[in-house]
Design a protein around this motif. Structure first.
Motif, PDB file in Angstrom:
ATOM      1  N   ARG A 114     -14.307  -4.311   7.811  1.00  0.00           N
ATOM      2  CA  ARG A 114     -13.227  -4.656   8.735  1.00  0.00           C
ATOM      3  C   ARG A 114     -12.608  -5.997   8.362  1.00  0.00           C
ATOM      4  NH1 ARG A 114     -11.953  -7.364  13.379  1.00  0.00           N
ATOM      5  NH2 ARG A 114     -10.727  -6.232  14.953  1.00  0.00           N
ATOM      6  N   ALA A 115     -13.442  -6.942   7.957  1.00  0.00           N
ATOM      7  CA  ALA A 115     -12.930  -8.266   7.595  1.00  0.00           C
ATOM      8  C   ALA A 115     -11.943  -8.180   6.428  1.00  0.00           C
ATOM      9  CB  ALA A 115     -14.085  -9.197   7.238  1.00  0.00           C
ATOM     10  N   PHE A 124       0.670 -10.231   5.277  1.00  0.00           N
ATOM     11  CA  PHE A 124       2.045  -9.796   5.528  1.00  0.00           C
ATOM     12  C   PHE A 124       2.586 -10.377   6.829  1.00  0.00           C
ATOM     13  CE2 PHE A 124      -0.066  -6.570   3.007  1.00  0.00           C
ATOM     14  CZ  PHE A 124       0.881  -6.195   2.064  1.00  0.00           C
ATOM     15  N   ASP A 125       3.915 -10.416   6.895  1.00  0.00           N
ATOM     16  CA  ASP A 125       4.588 -10.648   8.161  1.00  0.00           C
ATOM     17  C   ASP A 125       4.832  -9.272   8.774  1.00  0.00           C
ATOM     18  OD1 ASP A 125       4.762 -13.430   7.893  1.00  0.00           O
ATOM     19  OD2 ASP A 125       6.571 -13.246   6.653  1.00  0.00           O
ATOM     20  N   PRO A 126       4.206  -8.958   9.911  1.00  0.00           N
ATOM     21  CA  PRO A 126       4.346  -7.612  10.483  1.00  0.00           C
ATOM     22  C   PRO A 126       5.805  -7.304  10.804  1.00  0.00           C
ATOM     23  CG  PRO A 126       2.571  -8.838  11.534  1.00  0.00           C
ATOM     24  CD  PRO A 126       3.334  -9.821  10.719  1.00  0.00           C
ATOM     25  N   PRO A 127       6.144  -6.012  10.843  1.00  0.00           N
ATOM     26  CA  PRO A 127       5.250  -4.866  10.658  1.00  0.00           C
ATOM     27  C   PRO A 127       4.906  -4.639   9.193  1.00  0.00           C
ATOM     28  CG  PRO A 127       7.475  -4.100  10.964  1.00  0.00           C
ATOM     29  CD  PRO A 127       7.524  -5.586  11.167  1.00  0.00           C
ATOM     30  N   VAL A 128       3.878  -3.817   8.969  1.00  0.00           N
ATOM     31  CA  VAL A 128       3.461  -3.467   7.629  1.00  0.00           C
ATOM     32  C   VAL A 128       3.503  -1.954   7.483  1.00  0.00           C
ATOM     33  CG1 VAL A 128       1.006  -3.362   8.268  1.00  0.00           C
ATOM     34  CG2 VAL A 128       1.648  -3.786   5.881  1.00  0.00           C
ATOM     35  N   VAL A 129       3.862  -1.491   6.309  1.00  0.00           N
ATOM     36  CA  VAL A 129       3.895  -0.057   6.026  1.00  0.00           C
ATOM     37  C   VAL A 129       2.532   0.353   5.464  1.00  0.00           C
ATOM     38  CG1 VAL A 129       4.973   1.778   4.659  1.00  0.00           C
ATOM     39  CG2 VAL A 129       6.371  -0.086   5.592  1.00  0.00           C
ATOM     40  N   VAL A 130       1.972   1.427   6.006  1.00  0.00           N
ATOM     41  CA  VAL A 130       0.707   1.971   5.528  1.00  0.00           C
ATOM     42  C   VAL A 130       0.999   3.358   4.961  1.00  0.00           C
ATOM     43  CG1 VAL A 130      -1.684   2.534   6.112  1.00  0.00           C
ATOM     44  CG2 VAL A 130      -0.462   0.758   7.404  1.00  0.00           C
ATOM     45  N   LYS A 131       0.612   3.581   3.710  1.00  0.00           N
ATOM     46  CA  LYS A 131       0.922   4.879   3.107  1.00  0.00           C
ATOM     47  C   LYS A 131      -0.241   5.376   2.252  1.00  0.00           C
ATOM     48  CE  LYS A 131       4.686   3.566   0.916  1.00  0.00           C
ATOM     49  NZ  LYS A 131       5.839   3.511  -0.044  1.00  0.00           N
ATOM     50  N   LEU A 147      -2.032  -6.036  14.376  1.00  0.00           N
ATOM     51  CA  LEU A 147      -3.336  -5.812  13.756  1.00  0.00           C
ATOM     52  C   LEU A 147      -4.076  -4.637  14.383  1.00  0.00           C
ATOM     53  CD1 LEU A 147      -5.571  -6.613  11.789  1.00  0.00           C
ATOM     54  CD2 LEU A 147      -6.371  -8.280  13.492  1.00  0.00           C
ATOM     55  N   ASP A 148      -4.080  -4.542  15.710  1.00  0.00           N
ATOM     56  CA  ASP A 148      -4.791  -3.444  16.357  1.00  0.00           C
ATOM     57  C   ASP A 148      -4.232  -2.093  15.927  1.00  0.00           C
ATOM     58  OD1 ASP A 148      -6.608  -5.007  17.666  1.00  0.00           O
ATOM     59  OD2 ASP A 148      -5.538  -5.029  19.586  1.00  0.00           O
ATOM     60  N   ILE A 153      -4.915   2.857  12.553  1.00  0.00           N
ATOM     61  CA  ILE A 153      -4.518   3.745  11.454  1.00  0.00           C
ATOM     62  C   ILE A 153      -5.622   3.805  10.404  1.00  0.00           C
ATOM     63  CG2 ILE A 153      -2.878   4.036   9.555  1.00  0.00           C
ATOM     64  CD1 ILE A 153      -0.779   2.672  11.397  1.00  0.00           C
ATOM     65  N   ALA A 154      -6.205   2.640  10.093  1.00  0.00           N
ATOM     66  CA  ALA A 154      -7.288   2.593   9.111  1.00  0.00           C
ATOM     67  C   ALA A 154      -8.483   3.414   9.572  1.00  0.00           C
ATOM     68  CB  ALA A 154      -7.695   1.145   8.848  1.00  0.00           C
ATOM     69  N   ASP A 155      -8.744   3.423  10.883  1.00  0.00           N
ATOM     70  CA  ASP A 155      -9.845   4.240  11.416  1.00  0.00           C
ATOM     71  C   ASP A 155      -9.608   5.723  11.137  1.00  0.00           C
ATOM     72  OD1 ASP A 155     -11.269   2.083  12.368  1.00  0.00           O
ATOM     73  OD2 ASP A 155     -10.486   2.228  14.417  1.00  0.00           O
ATOM     74  N   TYR A 156      -8.386   6.174  11.363  1.00  0.00           N
ATOM     75  CA  TYR A 156      -8.074   7.581  11.093  1.00  0.00           C
ATOM     76  C   TYR A 156      -8.240   7.888   9.599  1.00  0.00           C
ATOM     77  CZ  TYR A 156      -6.374   8.721  15.756  1.00  0.00           C
ATOM     78  OH  TYR A 156      -6.298   8.984  17.101  1.00  0.00           O
ATOM     79  N   LEU A 157      -7.812   6.964   8.747  1.00  0.00           N
ATOM     80  CA  LEU A 157      -7.972   7.178   7.317  1.00  0.00           C
ATOM     81  C   LEU A 157      -9.446   7.222   6.937  1.00  0.00           C
ATOM     82  CD1 LEU A 157      -5.071   4.923   6.041  1.00  0.00           C
ATOM     83  CD2 LEU A 157      -5.218   7.406   5.878  1.00  0.00           C
ATOM     84  N   ASP A 158     -10.263   6.413   7.610  1.00  0.00           N
ATOM     85  CA  ASP A 158     -11.707   6.469   7.377  1.00  0.00           C
ATOM     86  C   ASP A 158     -12.259   7.856   7.677  1.00  0.00           C
ATOM     87  OD1 ASP A 158     -12.228   3.953   6.435  1.00  0.00           O
ATOM     88  OD2 ASP A 158     -12.663   3.086   8.395  1.00  0.00           O
ATOM     89  N   LEU A 159     -11.790   8.456   8.768  1.00  0.00           N
ATOM     90  CA  LEU A 159     -12.258   9.796   9.126  1.00  0.00           C
ATOM     91  C   LEU A 159     -11.896  10.806   8.042  1.00  0.00           C
ATOM     92  CD1 LEU A 159     -11.327   9.904  12.925  1.00  0.00           C
ATOM     93  CD2 LEU A 159     -13.616   9.657  11.938  1.00  0.00           C
TER      94      LEU A 159
END
Length: 289
Positions: A114-115, A124-131, A147-148, A153-159
């Protein structure tokens, strides 16, 4: 007459068939996926015989290997070209090292702490694109305003990545460029042959949509691209050494960056390309043989 095996979308096949046949290239569709094929039956695989070239290497690499073995022809964009272009992180790294302007980007290879995710977001200066690193047509691309949201989104990608059969367990964080104009530039054998601007309808923009993929509802309009942007796209084709290439540009008032490439670009209507587009494409196919 040269015989071309086309292993791409029906839309592209239909648009290139007649113009290429007028130039002495017989175009035939070859199905490589969503079918059964008796590999050891010569009669069943006769449809793959007597071709001179392929266009382009199939998107599913496993089925592509079968088609490659059956056809035994050179490809306009071979397996290596497809794998290079599909790997967004690879493309960004190569272009950046070559001095081609790209968005600020961080590659994440799951699993990570997580860190590490927090540190990546804070660059980055939000927002950030995740792809997703290897998806197409804007599938899975999201925008995280805080950040939250990003960690969710990262949690879903982990799944998704926790499923062991997932081949690519990486994704990208990329800077968001508001109000940027979105262009798809087409290159044949390293030369500019046309471009479209992809733009969402006003009602879509007002409802909060922001992804300019045509498959997501954007409209593609042919444009007369400035020389400096043409040259930028040509630098991409030269750096990646991919002869048939779509290059995606985002252009703001003060900069232009290359966001992605596509080694299996859909052919649009001929009016959106430069005169001589199909002459150039036919020449590339002949050079490949």
């Amino acid at each position: 007459m040269l015989r071309l095996a086309v292993a791409t979308e029906a839309e592209t096949y239909e648009r290139i068939r007649d113009p290429l046949e007028e130039r002495g290239i017989a175009v035939h569709a070859v199905a490589t996926s969503e079918r059964t094929l008796a590999l050891t039956d010569a009669d069943a695989t006769a449809e793959f015989d007597d071709f001179d070239a392929g266009f382009v290497y199939p998107p599913r690499i496993m089925e592509g290997g079968v088609a490659d073995a059956m056809l035994d022809v050179p490809w306009v964009n071979d397996r290596e070209a497809i794998l290079t272009s599909r790997n967004k992180a690879d493309v960004i790294a190569r272009l950046d090292r070559a001095g081609v302007p790209v968005p600020e980007t961080v590659a994440v290879s799951n699993p990570v702490d997580r860190a590490d995710l927090v540190a990546a977001f804070e660059r980055f200066d939000p927002p950030v694109v995740v792809k997703p690193n290897s998806a197409t047509r804007g599938v899975g691309v999201a925008k995280a305003a805080d950040l939250d949201s990003f960690l969710g989104i990262a949690d879903y990608l982990d799944l998704v990545h926790d499923y062991r059969a997932t081949g690519d367990q990486s994704f990208l964080l990329q800077e968001y460029l508001p109000d940027a104009r979105d262009y798809r530039v087409m290159l044949v054998d390293g030369e500019y042959v046309g471009a479209v601007e992809r733009r969402l309808p006003e009602d879509a923009l007002e409802s909060g949509q922001w992804k300019h993929n045509v498959h997501r509802g954007a409209e593609a309009t042919g444009v007369d691209l400035p020389v400096e942007l043409r040259e930028l796209a040509e630098r991409v084709a030269e750096t990646l050494d991919i002869p048939w290439l779509g290059v995606d540009l985002l252009v703001t008032d003060d900069r232009a960056v290359v966001t992605e490439t596509n080694a299996r670009p859909t052919v649009d209507s001929a009016t959106k390309y430069e005169p001589g587009f199909f002459d150039d494409l036919a020449a590339l196919i002949r050079e490949t043989v």
